[in-house]
Design a protein around this motif. Structure first.
Motif, mmCIF file in Angstrom:
data_model
loop_
_atom_site.group_PDB
_atom_site.id
_atom_site.type_symbol
_atom_site.label_atom_id
_atom_site.label_comp_id
_atom_site.label_asym_id
_atom_site.label_seq_id
_atom_site.Cartn_x
_atom_site.Cartn_y
_atom_site.Cartn_z
ATOM 1 N N HIS A 196 47.113 11.745 28.379
ATOM 2 C CA HIS A 196 47.837 11.815 27.121
ATOM 3 C C HIS A 196 47.958 13.285 26.710
ATOM 4 N N TRP B 2 42.801 10.733 26.545
ATOM 5 C CA TRP B 2 43.058 9.420 27.120
ATOM 6 C C TRP B 2 43.734 9.609 28.472
ATOM 7 N N PRO C 272 37.606 9.942 28.793
ATOM 8 C CA PRO C 272 37.817 8.488 28.763
ATOM 9 C C PRO C 272 36.676 7.750 29.465
ATOM 10 N N TRP D 265 42.928 4.061 29.219
ATOM 11 C CA TRP D 265 41.490 4.322 29.161
ATOM 12 C C TRP D 265 41.241 5.371 28.086
ATOM 13 N N ILE D 266 40.332 5.010 27.148
ATOM 14 C CA ILE D 266 40.043 5.939 26.054
ATOM 15 C C ILE D 266 38.541 6.235 26.016
ATOM 16 N N SER E 124 41.198 0.268 27.108
ATOM 17 C CA SER E 124 41.576 -0.150 25.765
ATOM 18 C C SER E 124 42.734 -1.134 25.765
ATOM 19 N N GLN F 174 45.535 13.507 23.207
ATOM 20 C CA GLN F 174 44.271 12.803 23.113
ATOM 21 C C GLN F 174 43.561 12.798 24.475
#
Length: 830
Positions: free
Chosen positions: A811, A816, A484, A829-830, A488, A814
């Motif tokens: 996540h 993230w 990340p 936050w990605i 986002s 993902q």
């Protein structure tokens, strides 16, 4: 004729001694009669039995004596040895009278103490011819001494028999008129009584001997609780174990013994021997006197009369303070042996005195006389530092810009000499011959010389090291993607600080708990709030069930753990979850600490999704699920030591206490992802327990002051620990119990640490308002250490009341990360 004269003189002396002995015999008889009258209180039964035993013993002695006499007569040759008979008979008579006197008075010491030994002149052998050899005399004396000893032994036995008969006659005379002779039955009774007395004395002697043979503990003055875990209490003098004696029951038995045993109040237990000792009256009186402040012995007189002595030397104190004289010195045996060994070693040449080597003088200026090999190694010469070259200001005709003004001259005079830019004032001259002599020349040269030979100088080799080579070779962050980097979505809705967040295993929903007493569920991709429930207290922790089919949300609210069914799953999963939460309560193991309550279907909480309430003693700080989803643990730091960590079963709706007593304040707890291991973090240590074997496996030394968070790697062999003292430690379980790496990147306390389930990422959040993302690669090769690289710092949360980011979570699918802070916001936050 000389022998005849000597014998006549001896007879006269013997006659005089016989007269003296007769008088002594009369006195002895008077004393014996007086003592015999005192003994009339003794029963005739004992006298009779005693005389019978003595007569039997005398018969046995006579038989033995006859055998010895027959053997001695065969060995003795009377022709070679002849002794003065008169002198020998006189000595024997004296010995007989001494024996009678000794037996007539009480026994005190050896009975043979008054026996008169023959004179030296009587002990010498006499040769009838008067001119025998010395060898024949020695041989005759040895044979005669054996003959006299055997005869003396016979006379002693005869005297003992006579004395026994005299005592029996005296006793019979005293009781002859008053008592009748005793029959045979009485004699047998007397013998039986005497045998009983002998048995008692033998048992007493045996008891005395056995008391010496008892096992005694030889461990010395040590704390006896060291042997509490052993079956023995020490060792005897032979090095064998002294086994413990049974204490005899529990407190109930001790209470009954205190009621039944009259000596219980005076019984004490000896920890060294393990025995119970009953105090005697004398010991109790000593204890009472000591307790009342008196002296231990009642006969002690503290105010005894003091006898004063006059010292002619005028001493004040009776004991002098002078040193001990040398005549009282006792040399040490072992020191003497040591000295003898040293002397022997010196004589053999094993110890030699070191000879002082003469000093070696070198001629430093004569290079030809001294060989380079023999020359001592001198330190390398260090050249003096070069002085600074003169500048324009030191010229006799400097430019005008170097000439100071009057104000600058005054300022130069006011400045300290050490702080002046020049130690002189520049002047201008038209010619060199007009330059005067420098007034401080000698002083400066002298200081220069002092600097040269007083200031230490050393040659240092400059290391040609490239600074870039000292930096570890780490991969570039751009090569370690994905991770990340940017914010986002921002989730808004809570009005107070958000303490805990959790992401469901599908990655679709996000649950959050706040100080505004609400629990919310958000959709991660859109940021919309789909579900909300109100609670009675602050939400400290929140966690989704890791099983996808069981849609249960656990929240730690105050002193309760609430289990919710939000109803966001499919119909099949929702029915399975409802059936699991409405199951019957089976086998509660901790009835006092934890209480399970099913919420009524008609209440408002049931409409919001609340199904079960678990009541604890104190506030619950964290909730963590097992990987299979059936068990979860709760941590209550303020609870009792046995209730700080509880493990709950969702299917059975029961709880249990895994520890009878916790070692310190428990901060966090965590399950191993695949093994039956349970990690418990206290303030400074992390302990790993095996739940099936119920034992401690490993203790990790963190070196931290206060642990705040704990996270396990998905592989299970590594973990990270965060603390309030700004440090984060990486542990390799297979490597050591000490940290593999200690990371210090935050400026304030670390609130939480977490691992990603799929990607080699881990992160930490702190009160400084930042989230640090790290690349942590764990290799399958055990010979290769984990790779730890910091890749990104995420900043965006505001610090409110010295509180920044309170929680963060990755996540599940993902790369993230979601964080929550004290600024009432949740950020993706990605």
């Amino acid at each position: 004729m000389e022998a005849v004269d000597n014998s006549s003189d001896d007879k006269e002396d013997a006659g005089e001694e016989e007269g003296d002995d007769e008088r002594e015999d009369e006195e002895g008889l008077d004393d014996a009669s007086h003592k015999t009258n005192k003994k009339r209180s003794v029963s005739r039964r004992s006298n009779t039995s005693r005389s019978r035993r003595r007569s039997q013993a005398s018969k046995r002695r006579r038989s033995n004596r006859d055998e010895d006499a027959s053997q001695n007569e065969e060995d003795i040759e009377p022709e070679e040895v002849d002794a003065p008979k008169d002198a020998e008979e006189t000595v024997e008579d004296k010995n007989r009278r001494a024996q009678s006197r000794a037996r007539s008075r009480p026994f005190s010491g050896s009975r043979m103490s008054n026996v008169v030994e023959p004179k030296e002149e009587n002990k010498q052998l006499v040769n009838p011819n008067g001119n025998g050899r010395a060898s024949s005399r020695r041989a005759g004396s040895s044979r005669s001494s054996r003959a006299r000893s055997s005869k003396r032994k016979e006379d002693e036995d005869d005297r003992e028999e006579d004395l026994d008969e005299a005592e029996n006659e005296n006793a019979n005379e005293g009781y002859g008129e008053e008592q009748e002779p005793m029959d045979q039955d009485a004699e047998q009774e007397g013998e039986a009584e005497e045998e009983e007395e002998e048995e008692e004395t033998s048992t007493e002697d045996a008891s005395d001997d056995s008391s010496d043979e008892e096992l005694s503990n030889r461990v010395g003055e040590i704390p006896m609780h060291w042997y509490d875990e052993y079956d023995h209490i020490g060792y005897n003098i032979d090095g064998k174990k002294v086994l413990k004696k049974s204490q005899g029951g529990d407190q109930l038995d001790a209470f009954l013994a205190r009621k039944d045993d009259p000596n219980y109040w005076r019984t004490i237990h000896d920890d060294v021997t393990g025995e119970d000792i009953v105090l005697t009256e004398q010991e109790l009186s000593i204890i009472r006197r000591i307790q009342t402040g008196q002296y231990a012995h009642a006969n002690f007189d503290p105010y005894d009369t003091y006898v004063e002595f006059d010292y002619p030397d005028g001493k004040i104190h009776p004991i002098g303070g002078s040193d001990e004289p040398k005549r009282r010195f006792i040399p040490s045996k072992w020191e003497g042996m040591k000295i003898n060994r040293l002397v022997e070693a010196i004589r053999k040449g094993l110890i030699k005195k070191e000879q002082e080597k003469p000093p070696v003088v070198w001629d430093l200026w004569n290079e030809e006389a001294n060989d380079e090999k023999d020359m001592p190694k001198m330190p390398a010469s260090a050249p003096p530092p070069k002085p600074k070259l003169p500048g324009h200001a030191e010229s006799y005709n400097p430019p005008d810009e170097y000439l100071p003004t009057e104000e600058e001259k005054n300022q130069w005079a006011l400045v300290d000499p050490e702080d002046r830019p020049y130690n002189f004032i520049p002047n201008k001259y038209n010619a060199l011959r007009k330059v005067p002599l420098y007034s401080n020349f000698i002083q400066e040269r002298f200081e220069r010389c002092l600097d040269l030979y007083l200031a230490p100088r050393a040659l240092k080799k400059r290391l040609n090291i490239d600074p870039e080579s000292l930096i570890p070779k780490l991969p570039k962050p751009s090569d370690l993607r994905p991770f990340p980097t940017t914010m986002s979505i921002q989730y808004l809705g809570h009005t107070e600080r958000i303490r805990a967040i959790s992401i469901d295993p599908t990655g679709q929903w996000l649950a959050s708990g706040s100080d505004d007493k609400t629990v919310r569920i958000w959709e991660i991709e859109t940021g919309r709030c789909f579900w909300q429930a109100s609670v009675e207290d602050t939400v400290h922790s929140i966690a989704w069930n890791p099983d996808v089919s069981i849609h249960v949300l656990a929240a730690a609210v105050g002193d309760k753990v609430l289990l919710y069914n939000p109803g966001l799953a499919s119909e099949e999963d929702a029915e399975k979850t409802e059936g699991l939460l409405r199951g019957e309560q089976k086998g509660r193991e901790t009835k006092t600490a934890v209480e399970w309550h099913n919420v009524d279907a008609d209440s408002e909480d049931y409409a919001q999704g609340l199904r079960v309430e678990i009541q604890h003693e104190k506030d619950v700080k964290s909730v963590i699920w097992h990987a299979k989803g059936d068990y979860f643990a709760s941590v209550s730091t303020e609870a009792s030591p046995s209730s700080q960590v509880l493990i709950h079963s969702l299917s059975r709706q029961s709880s249990q206490k895994p520890f009878a007593k916790s070692k310190g304040l428990v901060q966090k707890a965590c399950f191993h992802p695949s093994k039956p291991f349970f990690f418990v973090a206290t303030q400074q240590h992390v302990r790993v327990y095996h739940l099936q074997e119920q034992k401690l496996i490993k203790k990790l030394l963190t070196g931290m002051k206060w642990i705040s968070s704990l996270s396990i790697h998905p592989g299970g062999d590594n973990l990270i620990v965060g603390s309030y003292d700004k440090k984060m430690a990486w542990f390799d379980m297979d490597l050591s119990s000490s940290p593999y790496k200690t990371l210090k990147y935050h400026n304030m306390a670390i609130r939480n640490v977490t691992f990603h389930r799929k990607y080699p990422l881990f992160a930490s959040c702190s009160d400084d308002g930042s989230v640090h993302v790290f690349h942590g690669m764990v290799y399958s090769d055990l010979m290769q250490n984990p790779l730890i690289v910091p890749v990104k710092i995420l900043r965006g949360h505001e610090v409110v009341s010295n509180l920044g980011v309170l929680d963060c979570s990755f996540h599940p699918t993902q790369p993230w990360i979601i964080s929550s802070g004290a600024d009432n916001t949740i950020r993706l936050w990605i």
